[in-house]
Design a protein around this motif. Structure first.
Motif, mmCIF file in Angstrom:
data_model
loop_
_atom_site.group_PDB
_atom_site.id
_atom_site.type_symbol
_atom_site.label_atom_id
_atom_site.label_comp_id
_atom_site.label_asym_id
_atom_site.label_seq_id
_atom_site.Cartn_x
_atom_site.Cartn_y
_atom_site.Cartn_z
ATOM 1 N N TRP A 45 5.181 -3.492 -6.659
ATOM 2 C CA TRP A 45 4.368 -2.315 -6.942
ATOM 3 C C TRP A 45 4.211 -1.444 -5.698
ATOM 4 O O TRP A 45 4.350 -0.219 -5.746
ATOM 5 C CB TRP A 45 3.010 -2.778 -7.492
ATOM 6 N N ALA A 46 3.936 -2.072 -4.558
ATOM 7 C CA ALA A 46 3.596 -1.316 -3.335
ATOM 8 C C ALA A 46 4.766 -0.510 -2.799
ATOM 9 O O ALA A 46 4.567 0.489 -2.103
ATOM 10 C CB ALA A 46 3.078 -2.270 -2.251
ATOM 11 N N GLN A 47 5.994 -0.926 -3.141
ATOM 12 C CA GLN A 47 7.140 -0.191 -2.588
ATOM 13 C C GLN A 47 7.200 1.249 -3.101
ATOM 14 O O GLN A 47 7.892 2.081 -2.523
ATOM 15 C CB GLN A 47 8.448 -0.927 -2.885
ATOM 16 N N HIS A 48 6.476 1.546 -4.196
ATOM 17 C CA HIS A 48 6.454 2.917 -4.721
ATOM 18 C C HIS A 48 5.248 3.718 -4.219
ATOM 19 O O HIS A 48 5.036 4.846 -4.659
ATOM 20 C CB HIS A 48 6.434 2.884 -6.252
ATOM 21 N N CYS A 49 4.449 3.114 -3.345
ATOM 22 C CA CYS A 49 3.200 3.758 -2.917
ATOM 23 C C CYS A 49 3.305 4.241 -1.470
ATOM 24 O O CYS A 49 3.838 3.535 -0.620
ATOM 25 C CB CYS A 49 2.045 2.761 -2.996
ATOM 26 N N ASP A 50 2.766 5.430 -1.209
ATOM 27 C CA ASP A 50 2.656 5.898 0.173
ATOM 28 C C ASP A 50 1.530 5.171 0.893
ATOM 29 O O ASP A 50 1.610 4.907 2.086
ATOM 30 C CB ASP A 50 2.383 7.412 0.190
ATOM 31 N N VAL A 51 0.460 4.924 0.161
ATOM 32 C CA VAL A 51 -0.719 4.277 0.730
ATOM 33 C C VAL A 51 -1.258 3.310 -0.313
ATOM 34 O O VAL A 51 -1.300 3.637 -1.497
ATOM 35 C CB VAL A 51 -1.825 5.318 1.057
ATOM 36 N N VAL A 52 -1.695 2.151 0.134
ATOM 37 C CA VAL A 52 -2.309 1.161 -0.757
ATOM 38 C C VAL A 52 -3.771 0.981 -0.369
ATOM 39 O O VAL A 52 -4.093 0.830 0.817
ATOM 40 C CB VAL A 52 -1.559 -0.190 -0.663
ATOM 41 N N THR A 53 -4.646 1.039 -1.383
ATOM 42 C CA THR A 53 -6.056 0.777 -1.119
ATOM 43 C C THR A 53 -6.589 -0.166 -2.195
ATOM 44 O O THR A 53 -5.814 -0.631 -3.033
ATOM 45 C CB THR A 53 -6.855 2.087 -0.992
ATOM 46 N N PHE A 54 -7.887 -0.423 -2.170
ATOM 47 C CA PHE A 54 -8.418 -1.572 -2.905
ATOM 48 C C PHE A 54 -9.609 -1.201 -3.784
ATOM 49 O O PHE A 54 -10.448 -0.394 -3.419
ATOM 50 C CB PHE A 54 -8.860 -2.661 -1.920
#
Lengths: 382, 382
Positions: A45-54
């Motif tokens: 999932w994270a490989q498509h995100c510029d930024v990951v948050t919670f």
């Protein structure tokens, strides 16, 4: 709840959802299902995100470390998030920074419990350093026998590093202050709010905290901004505190605070900002994690009163809208798309207005908000 | 743009999208692709909807009739919507109701054009009764030769029933008033706004319309509510009008209005309500089409100024955020997720505040909004 400001700013949100019926998955088109401890799912999932948050603090540090090693941009960073994940780490760090905390200790044995009780007196507040939320993982213990079941769990799960023991603070009320901070270091604080609690659950938020000593407001704001800076927080953070009365050497009293909890995410005590502030906590969180300049956190009205809606008598709440909306055209209803379970936090309602400094006008707003929450819970039927 | 209030109210929105990259499809999980003239696609989609409403006025009446015959709940109803689809039908109906319109006629031949011009003088405003939007399908013609190309199209498409000819109104400015109305007949109006136009495109909205004659505000509000009631409008409707000056028998002047256009949907002239009103036009539209009690349409601040963002020099606008947000932390940016084309309406910006009745404070807000729109368009670079 980040989706509305993301829509306005034309940002694309993607959620790794715990299930297809998760609240966020119902309103966000890109919502693959995966557990927050499943590194493969997170990586895909994270490989498509510029930024990951919670959305919560429970992603394990080893998972975060693996994502960070992949080059995933995480906000808040694992190094900051640990202080929201681990209450012992938080107490150690804040104490080292000289920030006011209740007296506390780490305990693994009955002897250590007794020694701390001898110092601060019973009752003690016993906390699981990891994994607690909304009053879960916390118990006020009045005697050693009540602590015993906790001691038997030491070494495992949320008690791996022992128990966190705190004095039971004789507080005037509970306050919360929220701040946003960006990777560039810009930070902004919303007004201090009062959080009214019933049975360990926050039921009302009053913004700004009525009758707050201006010196306390200043020191609390400075304290929260200092915590955000020292811990390297990115995104929004809630600092929940106890307001206490301190007696000075001259016998005079002054208001002070003790830090209770930290949350590094949009927080229930900031839901009033959706309707009540120029910049909501959700918009600010997006701006902060994207390292965009922060928005104005000012309150738009003299007073904003929110009341939480807990699961009550109704299996679905749409049926309450007709009466509530007709009774109060200015009421702002926010439901979170969760299934109803008794006591579960399902949403909140907000009203705003009144006259600055006029506590009667705040009471009128509180009455409207409480009525609406009570009606949504089936406590009142008209 | 209905998605944010739908999220708050835990309502599920589904969009029949023109393509997978349509703005709405980007933010709404349930967005099957289908054309608004494709009855099969509409039927397959509508069977999952409690209520169907519209993003534009162009769904053909025969398609609407088929859906209504299936038992689909349509708001606004086809019987009301026809007055937003067909400008000739609108002019006939409003004239029959005694509501003030520019002088107008239906024309199919050069002789009819000349006869009308002899009555009202050149120039004439020539309109396609159906299918126009945003200044398209409208031309100010200064002489018969300019009307000729229009006459050659009579009998086909948007000109099937002839041309709509109107006098060129000598107006002071353009105003708009929006109302919401529910199937139960409850109706509520927002404050009258001024819509500033450049080249037939609305560039700014000022709420409330500065310096508006209170009697005109009242008569316009009454007129819009009357239109909504008489036409059986459900959902929100914009009534765009010309403000004109009338000379009375005693030689004194008074402000009056002439209805220009109707739109039966959330409208550009109501985007200010997202940030500026207790109830946004999008929330009100949802409430109205669901026959829920309407929300408070009051303005939250003395003034709200919005400026439209048109496609300009930048292929993507995210790069403008850093400067704009740092320059003005109170600026509310709304982009619609559309691809950039020169002159295309891509979004709007809103600021609010000031002091009631103080036009200087409104000018300061306008300057902020216009600067932001200009910066987003590349007209200014600092």
């Amino acid at each position: 709840m980040c989706q509305p400001p993301a829509v306005a700013l034309s940002l694309t949100v993607s959620v790794l959802a715990e299930s297809e019926s998760a609240s966020a998955a119902l309103v966000v088109p890109h919502s693959p299902v995966g557990h927050h401890t499943d590194l493969d799912a997170l990586r895909a999932w994270a490989q498509h995100c510029d930024v990951v948050t919670f959305d919560h603090e429970h992603v394990p540090q080893e998972v975060l470390a693996a994502l960070a090693a992949d080059g995933v941009e995480l906000h808040p960073s694992p190094d900051a998030l640990v202080y929201a994940q681990d209450k012992l780490a938080m107490r150690e760090r804040l104490t080292a920074l000289g920030l006011p905390c209740p007296r506390w200790t780490r305990a693994r044995t009955a002897e250590e419990v007794e020694a701390f009780a001898a110092e601060v007196g019973w009752p003690l507040v016993v906390k699981a350093p990891r994994g607690g939320y909304d009053g879960k993982g916390v118990q006020v213990c009045r005697e050693p026998a009540e602590v015993e079941p906790w001691l038997s769990g030491v070494g495992e799960g949320g008690l791996a590093d022992g128990l966190l023991l705190e004095e039971a603070v004789d507080f005037t009320r509970e306050l919360s202050i929220m701040v946003g901070r960006s990777p560039s270091g810009q930070a902004a604080a919303w007004p201090v709010v009062e959080t009214v609690q019933e049975g360990g659950i926050n039921t009302e938020v009053l913004a700004p905290a009525p009758g707050l000593d201006p010196d306390l407001a200043t020191s609390l704001t400075e304290g929260a901004l200092r915590i955000a800076g020292e811990l390297g927080v990115t995104g929004v953070m809630a600092v929940e505190v106890f307001e206490v009365t301190r007696v000075g050497p001259d016998g005079g009293t002054r208001a002070a605070y003790l830090v209770n909890e930290l949350a590094m995410r949009p927080h229930n005590s900031g839901h009033w900002t959706i309707d009540g502030s120029v910049t909501s906590q959700f918009e600010q969180h997006l701006r902060a994690v994207l390292d965009l300049p922060l928005g104005d956190p000012s309150a738009r009205d003299a007073w904003t009163a929110s009341a939480n809606v807990l699961g009550g008598d109704y299996a679905e709440l749409y049926g309450t809208y007709k009466h509530l909306m007709a009774r109060d055209p200015g009421l702002k209803i926010h439901l979170y798309g969760k299934g109803v379970r008794p006591g579960r936090k399902l949403g909140h309602v907000t009203v705003y207005g009144g006259r600055s400094g006029d506590l009667h006008s705040l009471e009128a707003l509180r009455e409207r908000a409480r009525h609406a929450a009570d009606y949504l819970q089936g406590v009142v039927t008209e």
